[in-house]
Design an enzyme around this catalytic site. Sequence first.
Site, mmCIF file in Angstrom:
data_model
loop_
_atom_site.group_PDB
_atom_site.id
_atom_site.type_symbol
_atom_site.label_atom_id
_atom_site.label_comp_id
_atom_site.label_asym_id
_atom_site.label_seq_id
_atom_site.Cartn_x
_atom_site.Cartn_y
_atom_site.Cartn_z
ATOM 1 N N ASP A 113 -6.154 8.137 9.413
ATOM 2 C CA ASP A 113 -6.601 7.484 10.645
ATOM 3 C C ASP A 113 -6.036 8.183 11.877
ATOM 4 O O ASP A 113 -5.182 9.044 11.802
ATOM 5 C CB ASP A 113 -6.250 5.989 10.633
ATOM 6 C CG ASP A 113 -4.773 5.736 10.432
ATOM 7 O OD1 ASP A 113 -3.990 6.673 10.680
ATOM 8 O OD2 ASP A 113 -4.398 4.638 10.029
ATOM 9 N N ASP A 137 4.385 -0.250 11.979
ATOM 10 C CA ASP A 137 3.106 -0.821 11.552
ATOM 11 C C ASP A 137 2.905 -2.260 12.018
ATOM 12 O O ASP A 137 1.789 -2.775 11.981
ATOM 13 C CB ASP A 137 2.984 -0.767 10.019
ATOM 14 C CG ASP A 137 2.656 0.634 9.525
ATOM 15 O OD1 ASP A 137 2.267 1.469 10.350
ATOM 16 O OD2 ASP A 137 2.791 0.879 8.314
ATOM 17 N N MET A 158 7.469 5.822 17.821
ATOM 18 C CA MET A 158 7.290 6.773 16.732
ATOM 19 C C MET A 158 5.912 7.430 16.676
ATOM 20 O O MET A 158 5.752 8.480 16.081
ATOM 21 C CB MET A 158 7.631 6.099 15.397
ATOM 22 C CG MET A 158 9.124 5.801 15.286
ATOM 23 S SD MET A 158 9.554 4.683 13.941
ATOM 24 C CE MET A 158 9.302 5.697 12.505
ATOM 25 N N LYS A 204 0.828 -1.211 0.000
ATOM 26 C CA LYS A 204 0.000 0.000 0.000
ATOM 27 C C LYS A 204 0.865 1.265 0.000
ATOM 28 O O LYS A 204 0.651 2.196 -0.774
ATOM 29 C CB LYS A 204 -0.907 -0.029 1.233
ATOM 30 C CG LYS A 204 -1.640 1.275 1.466
ATOM 31 C CD LYS A 204 -2.243 1.342 2.859
ATOM 32 C CE LYS A 204 -2.245 2.773 3.291
ATOM 33 N NZ LYS A 204 -2.667 3.110 4.574
ATOM 34 N N ASN A 205 1.860 1.308 0.901
ATOM 35 C CA ASN A 205 2.638 2.544 1.054
ATOM 36 C C ASN A 205 3.480 2.842 -0.190
ATOM 37 O O ASN A 205 3.667 3.998 -0.556
ATOM 38 C CB ASN A 205 3.523 2.475 2.309
ATOM 39 C CG ASN A 205 2.684 2.509 3.585
ATOM 40 O OD1 ASN A 205 1.511 2.856 3.545
ATOM 41 N ND2 ASN A 205 3.277 2.142 4.702
ATOM 42 N N ARG A 227 -5.006 10.855 3.406
ATOM 43 C CA ARG A 227 -3.674 11.267 3.828
ATOM 44 C C ARG A 227 -2.670 11.164 2.676
ATOM 45 O O ARG A 227 -1.759 11.969 2.548
ATOM 46 C CB ARG A 227 -3.229 10.401 5.001
ATOM 47 C CG ARG A 227 -1.873 10.760 5.506
ATOM 48 C CD ARG A 227 -1.594 10.128 6.838
ATOM 49 N NE ARG A 227 -2.065 10.957 7.912
ATOM 50 C CZ ARG A 227 -2.632 10.512 9.020
ATOM 51 N NH1 ARG A 227 -2.861 9.241 9.155
ATOM 52 N NH2 ARG A 227 -3.007 11.328 9.975
#
Length: 441
Positions: free
Chosen positions: A121, A319, A341, A22-23, A97
Amino acid sequence: MNAFEINGGKPLKGEIIPQGAKNEALQVISAVLLTEEKVTISNVPDIKDVNKLIELLGDLGVTIEHLNKDTYSFQAKNINLDFFTSEQFKSKGGSLRGSIMIVGPLLARFGKAAIPKPGGDKIGRRRLDTHFLGFEKLGAKFIFNPETNFFNVDASELRGTYILLDEASVTGTANVIMAAVLATGTTTIYNAACEPYIQQLCKMLNRMGARISGIGSNLLSIEGVKTLGGTDHRLLPDMIEIGSFIGLAAMTGSEITIKDVQYKELGIIPEVFKRLGIKLELRGDDIFIPAQEHYQIETFIDGSILTVADAPWPGFTPDLLSIILVVATQARGNVMIHQKMFESRLFFVDKLIDMGAQIILCDPHRATVIGLDKQVQLRGIEMTSPDIRAGVSLLIAALSANGKSVIHNIEQIERGYQDIDIRLRALGADIKRINALPKSH
């Protein structure tokens, strides 16, 4: 409202193919704006965040062809720059985002851009300062208009320069790279993020004619070029999904094969799961996880409790910390989870405690997990997913739990995981989609 109903406690079995990352998708799809030639991208995940970005590019005037289930071609020949000031852009860009990622390429190619204050989110503040400070160093001027809630950016003369990023932000690094590839002169980016996604973006840009060196390190050098051409690009498999499936196999005592993982791009991830006592084997480029009755958390060499903390790549990705936390609840032994983080990403542990997990939330950044060694099975409950990663952690907990669980707000999960219920059913999971309103607290 959509929800998942899960009857847990059943071992699963079979093969699962991770979706495209996804990123990485958000970055490389934004990069198509840097050229008027055609760019073809494959292994694109069919998830909300990516589809919204593709739709946004279509609204901007990019010609998009959906060639097959996971492959698109993009041609950004005729861009409508007036779209930026429209109400439609404000509502679409503000809810995504990833929309910040189109600013760098648009500045580079057209010398101006506008962006609504991004959404996304709720995992604590995600500052955009890194992006804007980088653009400013390259010569961009930006003005925030509090009445319209827009950032307007003027970048008619971008010039290469030395940039020391204030944090190794992945999206910040990607955005500054995309702005710098067409700037006049040489740009040096120090403290650059060096995730595989950034490496993929740089390799793709170089195939398009950019001149980027230092790929894979935190010191990038970018020699500006006049124009870029088209290319073909394939996304890596999503390492967060791969980590999630390793955790799922361990929690449910299942034998699962994760296909085509691009193992060398996973960095430290497999090692961290091994430290929790999870057995995994590399077979070709597949990860095979045998069914395990028990798994024991290692200690440090001096016998002290293991700490798992996130860090910029090549450290452990934030993540996957929520997945590690969930998996540790059924391990033998104890572990301290330190989420450095992001603040407020650990607040979903109250749901796990309700399910019977032994967790002490020390503060917003740290939780101690006391492993139950599968002697006490988690119990199914009704719960709501606060963000993408916590949502999948709760899903894994529900699949291992005794009895029925209902997870609400699954839109958050589906922002990051494609067809997750269908793919889990193929492994034998008892999961179905229902319409249900969450109980009011």
